[in-house]
Structures are given as C-alpha cells and as structure tokens.
Design an enzyme around this catalytic site. Structure first.
Site, PDB file in Angstrom:
ATOM      1  N   ASP A   1     -37.072   3.482  25.500  1.00 54.50           N
ATOM      2  CA  ASP A   1     -37.806   4.684  25.064  1.00 54.50           C
ATOM      3  C   ASP A   1     -38.159   5.579  26.252  1.00 54.50           C
ATOM      4  O   ASP A   1     -37.967   6.801  26.203  1.00 54.50           O
ATOM      5  CB  ASP A   1     -39.039   4.336  24.200  1.00 54.50           C
TER       6      ASP A   1
ATOM      7  N   ASP B   1     -47.206  -1.866  23.272  1.00 54.70           N
ATOM      8  CA  ASP B   1     -46.969  -3.069  24.104  1.00 54.70           C
ATOM      9  C   ASP B   1     -48.049  -4.112  23.825  1.00 54.70           C
ATOM     10  O   ASP B   1     -47.769  -5.305  23.713  1.00 54.70           O
ATOM     11  CB  ASP B   1     -47.028  -2.723  25.596  1.00 54.70           C
TER      12      ASP B   1
ATOM     13  N   ASP C   1     -37.780  -1.438  24.285  1.00 57.65           N
ATOM     14  CA  ASP C   1     -38.996  -1.026  24.975  1.00 57.65           C
ATOM     15  C   ASP C   1     -38.666  -0.377  26.316  1.00 57.65           C
ATOM     16  O   ASP C   1     -39.380   0.513  26.778  1.00 57.65           O
ATOM     17  CB  ASP C   1     -39.878  -2.275  25.181  1.00 57.65           C
TER      18      ASP C   1
ATOM     19  N   ASP D   1     -46.582   4.027  23.927  1.00 57.23           N
ATOM     20  CA  ASP D   1     -45.779   2.945  24.489  1.00 57.23           C
ATOM     21  C   ASP D   1     -46.687   1.790  24.942  1.00 57.23           C
ATOM     22  O   ASP D   1     -46.489   0.629  24.571  1.00 57.23           O
ATOM     23  CB  ASP D   1     -44.955   3.493  25.672  1.00 57.23           C
TER      24      ASP D   1
HETATM   25  C1  LIG Z   1     -30.052 -10.344  22.025  1.00 58.03           C
HETATM   26  C2  LIG Z   1     -29.165  -9.178  22.199  1.00 58.03           C
HETATM   27  C3  LIG Z   1     -28.842  -8.543  20.904  1.00 58.03           C
HETATM   28  C4  LIG Z   1     -29.729  -8.156  23.120  1.00 58.03           C
HETATM   29  C5  LIG Z   1     -29.451  -8.521  24.526  1.00 58.03           C
HETATM   30  C6  LIG Z   1     -29.778  -7.414  25.445  1.00 58.03           C
HETATM   31  C7  LIG Z   1     -29.825  -7.882  26.874  1.00 58.03           C
HETATM   32  C8  LIG Z   1     -28.685  -7.383  27.679  1.00 58.03           C
HETATM   33  C9  LIG Z   1     -31.206  -7.643  27.376  1.00 58.03           C
HETATM   34  C10 LIG Z   1     -31.447  -6.874  28.621  1.00 58.03           C
HETATM   35  C11 LIG Z   1     -32.887  -6.514  28.622  1.00 58.03           C
HETATM   36  C12 LIG Z   1     -33.430  -5.861  29.850  1.00 58.03           C
HETATM   37  C13 LIG Z   1     -32.704  -4.647  30.335  1.00 58.03           C
HETATM   38  C14 LIG Z   1     -34.859  -5.456  29.614  1.00 58.03           C
HETATM   39  C15 LIG Z   1     -35.775  -6.594  29.535  1.00 58.03           C
HETATM   40  C16 LIG Z   1     -37.105  -6.223  30.080  1.00 58.03           C
HETATM   41  C17 LIG Z   1     -38.202  -7.020  29.479  1.00 58.03           C
HETATM   42  C18 LIG Z   1     -38.214  -8.445  29.922  1.00 58.03           C
HETATM   43  C19 LIG Z   1     -39.504  -6.386  29.735  1.00 58.03           C
HETATM   44  C20 LIG Z   1     -39.764  -5.200  28.901  1.00 58.03           C
HETATM   45  O1  LIG Z   1     -40.546  -4.292  29.586  1.00 58.03           O
HETATM   46  C21 LIG Z   1     -40.241  -3.000  29.177  1.00 58.03           C
HETATM   47  C22 LIG Z   1     -40.537  -1.986  30.204  1.00 58.03           C
HETATM   48  C23 LIG Z   1     -42.003  -1.632  30.071  1.00 58.03           C
HETATM   49  O2  LIG Z   1     -42.604  -1.385  31.249  1.00 58.03           O
HETATM   50  P1  LIG Z   1     -43.870  -0.416  31.319  1.00 58.03           P
HETATM   51  O3  LIG Z   1     -44.180  -0.256  32.775  1.00 58.03           O
HETATM   52  O4  LIG Z   1     -43.718   0.811  30.505  1.00 58.03           O
HETATM   53  O5  LIG Z   1     -45.015  -1.194  30.568  1.00 58.03           O
HETATM   54  C24 LIG Z   1     -46.295  -1.302  31.110  1.00 58.03           C
HETATM   55  C25 LIG Z   1     -46.709  -2.730  30.941  1.00 58.03           C
HETATM   56  O6  LIG Z   1     -46.779  -3.062  29.592  1.00 58.03           O
HETATM   57  C26 LIG Z   1     -48.054  -2.938  31.592  1.00 58.03           C
HETATM   58  O7  LIG Z   1     -48.444  -4.263  31.300  1.00 58.03           O
HETATM   59  P2  LIG Z   1     -49.024  -5.220  32.450  1.00 58.03           P
HETATM   60  O8  LIG Z   1     -50.070  -4.409  33.149  1.00 58.03           O
HETATM   61  O9  LIG Z   1     -47.906  -5.596  33.331  1.00 58.03           O
HETATM   62  O10 LIG Z   1     -49.610  -6.358  31.691  1.00 58.03           O
HETATM   63  C27 LIG Z   1     -49.133  -1.997  31.084  1.00 58.03           C
HETATM   64  O11 LIG Z   1     -50.256  -2.096  31.907  1.00 58.03           O
HETATM   65  C28 LIG Z   1     -48.665  -0.571  31.031  1.00 58.03           C
HETATM   66  O12 LIG Z   1     -49.590   0.142  30.269  1.00 58.03           O
HETATM   67  C29 LIG Z   1     -47.287  -0.433  30.388  1.00 58.03           C
HETATM   68  O13 LIG Z   1     -46.916   0.875  30.448  1.00 58.03           O
HETATM   69  O14 LIG Z   1     -40.117  -2.425  31.465  1.00 58.03           O
HETATM   70  C30 LIG Z   1     -38.758  -2.122  31.680  1.00 58.03           C
HETATM   71  C31 LIG Z   1     -38.280  -2.377  33.044  1.00 58.03           C
HETATM   72  C32 LIG Z   1     -38.157  -3.828  33.364  1.00 58.03           C
HETATM   73  C33 LIG Z   1     -39.289  -4.253  34.210  1.00 58.03           C
HETATM   74  C34 LIG Z   1     -36.834  -4.076  34.044  1.00 58.03           C
HETATM   75  C35 LIG Z   1     -36.634  -5.532  34.299  1.00 58.03           C
HETATM   76  C36 LIG Z   1     -35.232  -5.824  34.525  1.00 58.03           C
HETATM   77  C37 LIG Z   1     -34.962  -7.295  34.560  1.00 58.03           C
HETATM   78  C38 LIG Z   1     -34.163  -7.624  35.753  1.00 58.03           C
HETATM   79  C39 LIG Z   1     -34.360  -7.651  33.266  1.00 58.03           C
HETATM   80  C40 LIG Z   1     -33.598  -8.933  33.313  1.00 58.03           C
HETATM   81  C41 LIG Z   1     -33.189  -9.240  31.932  1.00 58.03           C
HETATM   82  C42 LIG Z   1     -32.106 -10.252  31.887  1.00 58.03           C
HETATM   83  C43 LIG Z   1     -30.749  -9.645  32.105  1.00 58.03           C
HETATM   84  C44 LIG Z   1     -32.164 -10.871  30.520  1.00 58.03           C
HETATM   85  C45 LIG Z   1     -31.643 -12.278  30.548  1.00 58.03           C
HETATM   86  C46 LIG Z   1     -32.597 -13.123  29.834  1.00 58.03           C
HETATM   87  C47 LIG Z   1     -32.017 -14.445  29.458  1.00 58.03           C
HETATM   88  C48 LIG Z   1     -32.927 -15.003  28.451  1.00 58.03           C
HETATM   89  C49 LIG Z   1     -31.810 -15.385  30.583  1.00 58.03           C
HETATM   90  N1  LIG Z   2     -42.372   7.389  23.516  1.00 58.16           N
HETATM   91  C1  LIG Z   2     -42.404   7.445  24.860  1.00 58.16           C
HETATM   92  C2  LIG Z   2     -42.210   6.319  25.649  1.00 58.16           C
HETATM   93  C3  LIG Z   2     -42.256   6.432  27.013  1.00 58.16           C
HETATM   94  N2  LIG Z   2     -42.465   7.641  27.579  1.00 58.16           N
HETATM   95  C4  LIG Z   2     -42.507   7.772  29.052  1.00 58.16           C
HETATM   96  O1  LIG Z   2     -41.859   6.675  29.698  1.00 58.16           O
HETATM   97  C5  LIG Z   2     -42.802   5.884  30.433  1.00 58.16           C
HETATM   98  C6  LIG Z   2     -42.550   4.418  30.206  1.00 58.16           C
HETATM   99  O2  LIG Z   2     -41.247   4.137  30.575  1.00 58.16           O
HETATM  100  P1  LIG Z   2     -40.554   2.703  30.279  1.00 58.16           P
HETATM  101  O3  LIG Z   2     -39.243   2.797  30.952  1.00 58.16           O
HETATM  102  O4  LIG Z   2     -41.430   1.701  30.897  1.00 58.16           O
HETATM  103  O5  LIG Z   2     -40.462   2.576  28.809  1.00 58.16           O
HETATM  104  C7  LIG Z   2     -44.168   6.352  29.949  1.00 58.16           C
HETATM  105  O6  LIG Z   2     -45.149   6.222  30.948  1.00 58.16           O
HETATM  106  C8  LIG Z   2     -43.914   7.811  29.603  1.00 58.16           C
HETATM  107  O7  LIG Z   2     -43.925   8.603  30.749  1.00 58.16           O
HETATM  108  C9  LIG Z   2     -42.649   8.764  26.791  1.00 58.16           C
HETATM  109  O8  LIG Z   2     -42.853   9.887  27.299  1.00 58.16           O
HETATM  110  N3  LIG Z   2     -42.614   8.646  25.432  1.00 58.16           N
HETATM  111 MG    MG Z   3     -43.469  -0.393  25.291  1.00 61.57          MG
HETATM  112 MG    MG Z   4     -41.183   1.589  27.068  1.00 64.19          MG
END
Ligand SMILES: CC(C)CCC[C@@H](C)CCC[C@@H](C)CCC[C@@H](C)CCOC[C@@H](COP(=O)(O)O[C@@H]1[C@H](O)[C@H](OP(=O)(O)O)[C@@H](O)[C@H](O)[C@H]1O)OCC[C@H](C)CCC[C@H](C)CCC[C@H](C)CCCC(C)C
Ligand SMILES: Nc1ccn([C@@H]2O[C@H](COP(=O)(O)O)[C@@H](O)[C@H]2O)c(=O)n1
Ligand code: MG
Ligand code: MG
Length: 187
Positions: free
Chosen positions: A68, A90, A65, A86
């Site tokens: 992408d 989610d 996630d 995306d």
């Molecule tokens: C098992 C193995 C085979 C694999 C192991 C792999 C590991 C090395 C894992 C590492 C994973 C790590 C890099 C990523 C984990 C992130 C995860 C916890 C969260 C996933 O979020 C994905 C992404 C999405 O964000 P986005 O802004 O696009 O999404 C929005 C969100 O859904 C909003 O919801 P809300 O409003 O908040 O409710 C919506 O409103 C929006 O519409 C929507 O767009 O985010 C990615 C960035 C992360 C925030 C980065 C976080 C980094 C952390 C520091 C990760 C720490 C992970 C640890 C290393 C894992 C250790 C865990 C262990 C269990 C102790």
């Molecule tokens: N299929 C997709 C997925 C994501 N994006 C772009 O990335 C933003 C989300 O980033 P994350 O690191 O939180 O996954 C999303 O807002 C898009 O701008 C996309 O273009 N196509």
């Molecule tokens: Mg997603």
């Molecule tokens: Mg994503």
C-alpha cells in the site's frame, strides 16, 4: 531494525508488483483495507487451528501491507490519513492474530496476552515518542516485521506456540530498548 534494513533491497520487487495495480485505479487506502481483510482471514484460520494455511495467508497479507505504501509513493498519493489508516490497521491485525491464536487454543492465553501487550507497547512507544519530537524511533530487536515473521515461520512448522513465546520475550526487550532510546533523545 534488522528487517527494515532490507527495505531498499525489496523496493524494486514491490514496485514491479504495484505497477500493474496502479493501472487499475486501485487506491492505496483500498489496498490497506484489503491487506487488513487478508490478515483477519489469517487470524480466523489460527482460531480454526489451521496454522500452516494461516501462515501463508498472513504472509500474503504482510506483502499487501508492504504494497500500500509502495503504491502511494509510486502514484504520488501518499496521505496523512493513509499513514494513520495503515498504522491503525496494523494494530488491528496484530491484535487479531494473537487473539485468533489464543482463541484457537494454540498457546496459553496468558502468554498470548503478554505478547499482545508487548507488541502494542512497542508500537505505542514509537508513536508517542515521535509525537514528542524524538524523530523516527524505529529501533529495537523486534519491530513489527520481525514479530510477524517469527509467527509466520513458527506457524509454518506448526509450532506457533513457540512463536508467541519468542514474541512475548523479544517484544518486551524492545519495549525497554525503545524506552532507553526515547530517554536519550527526549530528556
Ligand atoms: C504465500 C504467497 C501467496 C505469498 C508469498 C509472498 C512472498 C514472496 C512474501 C514476501 C513478503 C515481503 C516482501 C514482505 C514481508 C514483510 C512483513 C514480514 C512485514 C510487513 O510489514 C509491512 C511494512 C510495514 O511497515 P511500516 O513501517 O509501515 O509499519 C509500521 C509498523 O507497524 C510499526 O510497528 P512497530 O513500531 O515496529 O511495532 C508502527 O509503529 C508504525 O506505525 C507502522 O507504520 O513493512 C514493509 C517493509 C519490510 C520491513 C521489508 C522487510 C523485507 C524482508 C527482508 C522480507 C523477507 C520476507 C521473506 C522473503 C519471506 C520468507 C518467509 C518464509 C516464511 C521463510
Ligand atoms: N493507504 C496508505 C498507506 C500508506 N501510505 C504511506 O506509506 C507509508 C507506509 O509505507 P509502507 O511501505 O510501510 O506500507 C505511510 O507512512 C504513508 O506515508 C499512504 O499514504 N496511504
Ligand atoms: Mg499496514
Ligand atoms: Mg503498509
């Protein structure tokens, strides 16, 4: 809020994973679909009562996630539909995971429902406030990354029931934090 702060710190690692993927011609939307499939597999494992494996699968799904968007940005293929897809996926993943946990009788379904409602409200508030012009409303103690990690960590120790209780409380606190932030920005 808190975990989002670490995005820049993990950006380089995520890009290193994505670079070889970019060469295969895989599109960001493909990766979004794959991420959802993995998370749904995690939800199914919760339903089967296999918490530990479910946690690992969900962790992997969460990684995809985060990949992408990284792939989209790295290849210049960000799209509005991709962002919509995306976020929509989610929500499907969030709902399916809590449904799987409830269906697997790992927690009282009433608590799962409160956690589900809180989680969806948190995301809805951000979407609705941003539509109204609030600017990015990524605020609150329990955004999606936090909620996911709480469920993953508690499932790893085979106590996802505690995780759901914690998410139910923290998500609702976040609901009120976002309501307040929206009030301040939109009134
Ligand atoms: C098992 C193995 C085979 C694999 C192991 C792999 C590991 C090395 C894992 C590492 C994973 C790590 C890099 C990523 C984990 C992130 C995860 C916890 C969260 C996933 O979020 C994905 C992404 C999405 O964000 P986005 O802004 O696009 O999404 C929005 C969100 O859904 C909003 O919801 P809300 O409003 O908040 O409710 C919506 O409103 C929006 O519409 C929507 O767009 O985010 C990615 C960035 C992360 C925030 C980065 C976080 C980094 C952390 C520091 C990760 C720490 C992970 C640890 C290393 C894992 C250790 C865990 C262990 C269990 C102790
Ligand atoms: N299929 C997709 C997925 C994501 N994006 C772009 O990335 C933003 C989300 O980033 P994350 O690191 O939180 O996954 C999303 O807002 C898009 O701008 C996309 O273009 N196509
Ligand atoms: Mg997603
Ligand atoms: Mg994503």
């Amino acid at each position: 809020m808190a975990l989002n702060r670490y995005r820049p710190a993990v950006k380089g690692y995520l890009e290193a994973i994505v670079r070889p993927l970019a060469k295969t011609g895989l599109s960001p939307n493909h990766l979004t679909v794959i991420g959802l499939m993995i998370s749904l597999a995690g939800a199914y494992l919760f339903y089967r009562g296999e918490q530990f494996t479910a946690a690992l699968v969900l962790l992997f799904g969460s990684l995809v996630d985060a990949l992408d968007g990284t792939l989209a940005r790295l290849t210049g293929k960000t799209s509005r539909f991709g962002a919509f897809l995306d976020s929509t996926f989610d929500r499907i993943s969030d709902g399916a995971v809590l449904f799987g946990i409830a269906l697997g009788n790992l927690v009282d379904w009433k608590v799962a429902f409160i956690a589900f409602m809180g989680s969806y409200l948190v995301s809805y508030e951000r979407c609705r406030a941003e539509l109204a012009g609030s600017g990015t409303l990524a605020v609150g103690i329990s955004e999606r990354a936090e909620r996911l990690l709480i469920l993953i960590i508690t499932a790893l120790v085979r106590h996802v029931d505690y995780g759901v209780y914690i998410v139910a409380v923290l998500a609702w606190i976040t609901v009120f934090q976002r309501m307040w932030a929206a009030y301040q920005r939109l009134r």
